[in-house]
Design a protein around this motif. Structure first.
Motif, PDB file in Angstrom:
ATOM      1  N   LYS A  14       0.824  -1.206   0.000  1.00  0.00           N
ATOM      2  CA  LYS A  14       0.000   0.000   0.000  1.00  0.00           C
ATOM      3  C   LYS A  14       0.863   1.263   0.000  1.00  0.00           C
ATOM      4  O   LYS A  14       0.414   2.319  -0.391  1.00  0.00           O
ATOM      5  CB  LYS A  14      -0.930  -0.008   1.214  1.00  0.00           C
ATOM      6  N   SER A  15       2.096   1.139   0.465  1.00  0.00           N
ATOM      7  CA  SER A  15       2.990   2.294   0.483  1.00  0.00           C
ATOM      8  C   SER A  15       3.486   2.587  -0.936  1.00  0.00           C
ATOM      9  O   SER A  15       3.359   1.760  -1.835  1.00  0.00           O
ATOM     10  CB  SER A  15       4.158   2.063   1.438  1.00  0.00           C
ATOM     11  N   LYS A  16       4.065   3.752  -1.100  1.00  0.00           N
ATOM     12  CA  LYS A  16       4.532   4.166  -2.427  1.00  0.00           C
ATOM     13  C   LYS A  16       5.773   3.379  -2.847  1.00  0.00           C
ATOM     14  O   LYS A  16       6.658   3.118  -2.042  1.00  0.00           O
ATOM     15  CB  LYS A  16       4.834   5.656  -2.431  1.00  0.00           C
ATOM     16  N   VAL A  19       9.328   5.075  -2.247  1.00  0.00           N
ATOM     17  CA  VAL A  19       9.885   5.003  -0.897  1.00  0.00           C
ATOM     18  C   VAL A  19      10.595   3.660  -0.702  1.00  0.00           C
ATOM     19  O   VAL A  19      11.695   3.593  -0.157  1.00  0.00           O
ATOM     20  CB  VAL A  19       8.758   5.200   0.148  1.00  0.00           C
ATOM     21  N   ASN A 112       0.496  -1.297  -6.150  1.00  0.00           N
ATOM     22  CA  ASN A 112       1.943  -1.145  -6.055  1.00  0.00           C
ATOM     23  C   ASN A 112       2.507  -2.520  -5.737  1.00  0.00           C
ATOM     24  O   ASN A 112       2.077  -3.169  -4.792  1.00  0.00           O
ATOM     25  CB  ASN A 112       2.319  -0.158  -4.945  1.00  0.00           C
ATOM     26  N   GLU A 145       6.557  -1.851   4.441  1.00  0.00           N
ATOM     27  CA  GLU A 145       5.265  -1.244   4.140  1.00  0.00           C
ATOM     28  C   GLU A 145       4.629  -0.661   5.410  1.00  0.00           C
ATOM     29  O   GLU A 145       4.201   0.487   5.439  1.00  0.00           O
ATOM     30  CB  GLU A 145       4.336  -2.283   3.527  1.00  0.00           C
ATOM     31  N   THR A 146       4.594  -1.454   6.474  1.00  0.00           N
ATOM     32  CA  THR A 146       4.000  -1.016   7.736  1.00  0.00           C
ATOM     33  C   THR A 146       4.716   0.212   8.281  1.00  0.00           C
ATOM     34  O   THR A 146       4.091   1.172   8.722  1.00  0.00           O
ATOM     35  CB  THR A 146       4.039  -2.159   8.773  1.00  0.00           C
ATOM     36  N   HIS A 147       6.037   0.189   8.237  1.00  0.00           N
ATOM     37  CA  HIS A 147       6.826   1.322   8.719  1.00  0.00           C
ATOM     38  C   HIS A 147       6.476   2.604   7.968  1.00  0.00           C
ATOM     39  O   HIS A 147       6.276   3.649   8.571  1.00  0.00           O
ATOM     40  CB  HIS A 147       8.323   1.003   8.569  1.00  0.00           C
ATOM     41  N   HIS A 148       6.385   2.514   6.657  1.00  0.00           N
ATOM     42  CA  HIS A 148       6.117   3.716   5.868  1.00  0.00           C
ATOM     43  C   HIS A 148       4.671   4.176   5.964  1.00  0.00           C
ATOM     44  O   HIS A 148       4.402   5.367   5.878  1.00  0.00           O
ATOM     45  CB  HIS A 148       6.539   3.508   4.409  1.00  0.00           C
ATOM     46  N   LEU A 149       3.748   3.271   6.164  1.00  0.00           N
ATOM     47  CA  LEU A 149       2.358   3.666   6.327  1.00  0.00           C
ATOM     48  C   LEU A 149       2.120   4.329   7.682  1.00  0.00           C
ATOM     49  O   LEU A 149       1.236   5.157   7.827  1.00  0.00           O
ATOM     50  CB  LEU A 149       1.424   2.461   6.170  1.00  0.00           C
ATOM     51  N   ASN A 150       2.934   3.962   8.670  1.00  0.00           N
ATOM     52  CA  ASN A 150       2.791   4.521  10.013  1.00  0.00           C
ATOM     53  C   ASN A 150       3.555   5.824  10.210  1.00  0.00           C
ATOM     54  O   ASN A 150       3.428   6.473  11.233  1.00  0.00           O
ATOM     55  CB  ASN A 150       3.224   3.515  11.082  1.00  0.00           C
TER      56      ASN A 150
END
Length: 151
Positions: A14-16, A19, A112, A145-150
């Motif tokens: 879900k993240s870009k 990134v 993505n 992904e989790t890190h960048h979404l948070n």
């Protein structure tokens, strides 16, 4: 049984994509902070991170044991948003003659995707294909992904 192989797995994120690509290309030292249950450490041994020819030493935990691999950044393709790492030394080369990992990110419509491709050559026919590594790569992908979404 073939000694030379190629395996591919894709994971939707879900993240870009940018990134994800930039992290592997220019800041791999942060990956142990983002995914501490998979990677414990990443050090630059030669060259400058983010450039072809730089050599990194990775300490990671896979298949129930601490492992190490020294990699060369063999290729960076900005157009394809891919980074290629070639194993130079370490635990993987105890059973594989050649081990190369390509990490590629792309957007397909609203999806993505992170594509992990492993190219390898086994030292002998009784060496297993590196299928278990895709669970490892999926865990790393989801942690990033989790890190960048948070954040």
């Amino acid at each position: 049984m073939a000694l030379i192989g190629k395996k591919v797995a894709q994971f939707e994120i879900k993240s870009k994509c940018d990134v994800f690509h930039e992290l592997w290309k220019t800041d791999p030292h942060q990956i142990p902070n983002v995914s501490p249950t998979t990677y414990q450490n990443c050090q630059t041994l030669e060259g400058e991170v983010g450039t072809v020819g730089s050599v990194l030493l990775w300490h990671y935990f896979h298949d129930g044991k601490d492992s190490v691999v020294k990699t060369l950044i063999e290729e960076i393709d900005e157009g394809k948003k891919s980074v290629t790492f070639k194993a130079l030394d370490g635990d993987l080369l105890k059973i594989y003659k050649i081990f190369v990992v390509h990490i590629h990110v792309d957007t397909y419509g609203s999806n993505n995707l992170v594509t992990w491709t492993i190219e390898y050559e086994k030292l002998s026919p009784d060496v297993p294909d590196p299928d278990k590594l895709f669970d490892f790569f999926e865990k790393v992908t989801k942690d990033i992904e989790t890190h960048h979404l948070n954040n």
